[in-house]
Design an enzyme around this catalytic site. Structure first.
Site, PDB file in Angstrom:
ATOM      1  N   GLY A   7      32.957  44.686  44.844  1.00  0.00           N
ATOM      2  CA  GLY A   7      33.357  43.679  43.877  1.00  0.00           C
ATOM      3  C   GLY A   7      32.467  42.457  43.835  1.00  0.00           C
ATOM      4  CB  ILE A   8      33.382  38.894  43.309  1.00  0.00           C
ATOM      5  CG1 ILE A   8      34.022  39.058  41.932  1.00  0.00           C
ATOM      6  CG2 ILE A   8      32.684  37.545  43.414  1.00  0.00           C
ATOM      7  CD1 ILE A   8      35.157  38.087  41.656  1.00  0.00           C
ATOM      8  CB  VAL A  61      38.660  36.522  58.093  1.00  0.00           C
ATOM      9  CG1 VAL A  61      37.239  36.939  57.715  1.00  0.00           C
ATOM     10  CG2 VAL A  61      39.675  37.024  57.080  1.00  0.00           C
ATOM     11  CE1 TYR A 105      43.779  36.509  45.387  1.00  0.00           C
ATOM     12  CE2 TYR A 105      44.216  35.581  43.214  1.00  0.00           C
ATOM     13  CZ  TYR A 105      43.335  36.119  44.137  1.00  0.00           C
ATOM     14  OH  TYR A 105      42.003  36.242  43.820  1.00  0.00           O
ATOM     15  CE  LYS A 120      41.418  33.883  46.318  1.00  0.00           C
ATOM     16  NZ  LYS A 120      40.176  34.052  47.121  1.00  0.00           N
TER      17      LYS A 120
END
Length: 245
Positions: A24-25, A60, A151, A155
């Site tokens: 993906g990104i 992480v 989510y 963010k």
């Protein structure tokens, strides 16, 4: 080229860490830095990586594992000059059905995981008095999203993180910014039904989804010398979807 060269646009041989670069990104961002001539490493949990990206496996959500991965990167490649915190997960669910685990696990990867990486990478940047920190957010962090309380919260919080880092470390030549992509052509959006795609596109002034390369180009710029006076910014790459937010 050596890692002692100053941060600059173009090929400089900087050491760049992109978390979650397998797809993906994140993958497109890593490929862009490789193309720019930088030396790129990723901290990730597994998967096939782009050519030229060095792999360091770590979760992480584990501080010790993150510290060990950065220590290995520094030993193998040198001081980290650019960090792109991209790793993230989604566990969408309606508010009344969302469990504590569904909320907390997304926060722990997207927000606390980002904090762990930034904290560790910043040590070398502070000593060198230069560095670039780029946090990959989302337009959902400002617009919100039904079924995405976890989510969106994770963010949105990245903006406060970047701005606090800017106030704390800005005088040391370190910048911290948030890139907020809108809808992007990825495997996930490719799986959407035609009806859902049309609904999304109707609300995007550009009338199309972004390519991953368009996101990567903005990240590359924000990590360059040309963006040295941009810090604490929320930079939308959303085709106009979030105007006014």
């Amino acid at each position: 080229m050596t890692t002692s060269q100053s941060i600059a646009a173009g090929p400089t041989g900087r050491v760049v860490v992109v978390t979650g670069a397998a797809r993906g990104i994140g993958r497109a961002i890593a490929e862009r830095f490789v193309a720019d001539g930088d030396r790129v490493a990723t901290i990730y949990r597994g998967g096939e990586l782009p050519k030229g990206v060095e792999a360091y496996v770590a979760d992480v959500t584990d501080s010790a594992a993150v510290d060990a991965a950065f220590t290995a990167i520094e030993a193998d490649m040198g001081r980290v000059e650019v960090l792109v915190a991209n790793a993230g997960v989604t566990k969408d669910q309606l508010l009344m059905r969302m469990s504590d685990e569904e909320f907390q696990s997304v926060i722990d990867v997207n927000l606390t995981g980002t904090f762990r990486c930034v904290r560790r990478a910043s040590k070398g940047m502070i000593r060198a008095r230069k560095g670039r920190i780029v946090l990959v957010g989302s337009i959902v962090g400002t617009l919100g999203g039904a079924g995405q309380v976890n989510y969106a919260s994770s963010k949105a919080a990245l903006v406060g993180m970047a701005r606090s880092i800017t106030r704390e470390l800005g005088s040391r030549g370190i910048t911290a910014n948030v890139i907020a992509p809108g809808y992007v052509e990825t495997d996930m959006t490719a799986a959407l039904s035609e009806e859902v795609r049309k609904t999304y596109l109707k609300n995007i002034p550009a009338a199309r989804f972004a390519s991953v390369d368009e996101i990567a180009s903005v990240v590359s710029f924000v990590a360059s010398d040309a963006a040295g006076y941009i810090s604490g910014a929320l930079i939308p790459v959303d085709g106009g979807l979030g105007m006014g937010h």
